[in-house]
Write an enzyme that holds these catalytic residues in place. Sequence first.
Site, PDB file in Angstrom:
ATOM      1  N   THR A  37      62.589  61.747 -49.183  1.00 14.94           N
ATOM      2  CA  THR A  37      62.693  63.187 -48.927  1.00 14.94           C
ATOM      3  C   THR A  37      64.127  63.571 -48.553  1.00 14.94           C
ATOM      4  OG1 THR A  37      62.054  62.701 -46.661  1.00 14.94           O
ATOM      5  CG2 THR A  37      60.315  63.503 -48.121  1.00 14.94           C
ATOM      6  N   ASP A  38      64.909  62.591 -48.103  1.00  8.43           N
ATOM      7  CA  ASP A  38      66.225  62.955 -47.539  1.00  8.43           C
ATOM      8  C   ASP A  38      67.164  63.550 -48.578  1.00  8.43           C
ATOM      9  OD1 ASP A  38      66.607  60.420 -48.719  1.00  8.43           O
ATOM     10  OD2 ASP A  38      67.755  59.596 -47.037  1.00  8.43           O
ATOM     11  N   GLY A 123      67.334  43.248 -47.432  1.00 11.52           N
ATOM     12  CA  GLY A 123      66.308  43.569 -48.422  1.00 11.52           C
ATOM     13  C   GLY A 123      64.958  43.894 -47.804  1.00 11.52           C
ATOM     14  N   ASP A 173      69.309  56.904 -43.477  1.00 11.09           N
ATOM     15  CA  ASP A 173      69.580  55.584 -42.882  1.00 11.09           C
ATOM     16  C   ASP A 173      70.796  55.637 -41.966  1.00 11.09           C
ATOM     17  OD1 ASP A 173      67.601  55.007 -44.650  1.00 11.09           O
ATOM     18  OD2 ASP A 173      68.831  53.788 -45.993  1.00 11.09           O
TER      19      ASP A 173
HETATM   20  C1  GLA Z   1      66.743  54.219 -48.923  1.00 12.25           C
HETATM   21  C2  GLA Z   1      67.869  55.251 -48.879  1.00 12.25           C
HETATM   22  C3  GLA Z   1      67.517  56.434 -48.004  1.00 12.25           C
HETATM   23  C4  GLA Z   1      66.146  57.006 -48.342  1.00 12.25           C
HETATM   24  C5  GLA Z   1      65.114  55.887 -48.445  1.00 12.25           C
HETATM   25  C6  GLA Z   1      63.792  56.381 -48.947  1.00 12.25           C
HETATM   26  O1  GLA Z   1      66.583  53.618 -47.668  1.00 12.25           O
HETATM   27  O2  GLA Z   1      69.060  54.656 -48.422  1.00 12.25           O
HETATM   28  O3  GLA Z   1      68.513  57.413 -48.088  1.00 12.25           O
HETATM   29  O4  GLA Z   1      66.201  57.781 -49.508  1.00 12.25           O
HETATM   30  O5  GLA Z   1      65.538  54.834 -49.311  1.00 12.25           O
HETATM   31  O6  GLA Z   1      63.228  57.263 -48.050  1.00 12.25           O
END
Ligand code: GLA
Length: 384
Positions: A37-38, A123, A173
């Site tokens: 969603t980000d 990972g 993140d």
């Molecule tokens: C990865 C990306 C994030 C986000 C997630 C899924 O972690 O780095 O920005 O999009 O996937 O929610």
Amino acid sequence: MDNSRAISVYQYFQQEFSTEPIVVFSPGRINLIGEHTDYNDGFAFPAAVDKGIYMVIGRSNHTHSKAIAMDVSEDYEFFLNNIEPIQNGQWRNYIIGVVAEIQKAGLTIPNFNCAFSGDIPVGSGMSSSAALENSLVFALNELFKLGLSKNQMIYISQKAEHNYAGVKCGIMDQYASMFGQENSALLLDCRSVTSDAFEIDFKDYELMLINSNVKHALTDTAYNDRRAICEKISDFLDVSALRDISIEALEKSKKNITSSDYQKVSYVVEEIDRVHQFKEAIATNNLTKIGSLIYASHEGLSDKYQVSCAELDFLVDATRDNQHILGARMMGGGFGGCTINLIHKNGIESFSKSISSLYRDKFGKDCSMYHVKLSGGTRLIHPK
Ligand code: GLA
């Protein structure tokens, strides 16, 4: 935080470089709900954890800089005036990417040495990469008094990931890792890039992570591909991001979109809505509702957005008849990594045993369990 790890990286640095360094801890993150969603300007519910990267850094008198990745016993020397992405460069790209993005922001940094070690399984979907980027930008900002705000730093980290690691990630993140708060999850508005902290106390329930210990090859390509679809459809619908479209409005445009794109986009719109419902459920401590939203998130990610994999689906399906588990879903970008499970304390031991053997029988490899504490964000530490 693992003080003994901090001390060992610190001592290693001192032996190697004989200068007095500074030490930064930068955490990984979990995400309660709000996946993919980000980058759609939506909402997510991440939290920083007590596992992360320990970065030790000091000035260098040489004409080059040096980084040491202790966990893989590799090092890399580079010149600050000649930085290019490295093919299959792995951790090196996060390091030089951060340096390059600091330079692109118009700042000059002198040469430095750094050594780092981490306890986030790579990972696992807990963002070891964001933790590494944040640890370096934060450390360089401290060491050379660059005057960057935390907000500026997370964008530098994100651009390092886009331009040097090749993943067009959102901001979740880096944000969670930088701004995490103890015992809290952050309801993150990815448009304003601000958050509200919610203290999390699930009483007799805990969040347990199960690492599938797989990372499928297509992860990065598929991630960028999903993002491209979302951007294409939001352009087509003439909104600035998928956040701006309701489930009903999307339904009306269904006939103009391919069914494959519609499925993916409807996942995103529904997931953003689930984050709002989740917030209400947290506020009223409605654990059953929280659990059912977590399951619904997994179904969307697996069936509609198609970023799950056989191993993750298996780990989630194995929880469905377990009376101690209220919800389970894959976490992070997908195609491997961890599931997050809301499980009653009394059920942890027996479930851990049974899932370990079921998983080994099915896939011929082990899964791993982690218990994490919700913790503060990127910070200076003083190992003793
Ligand atoms: C990865 C990306 C994030 C986000 C997630 C899924 O972690 O780095 O920005 O999009 O996937 O929610």
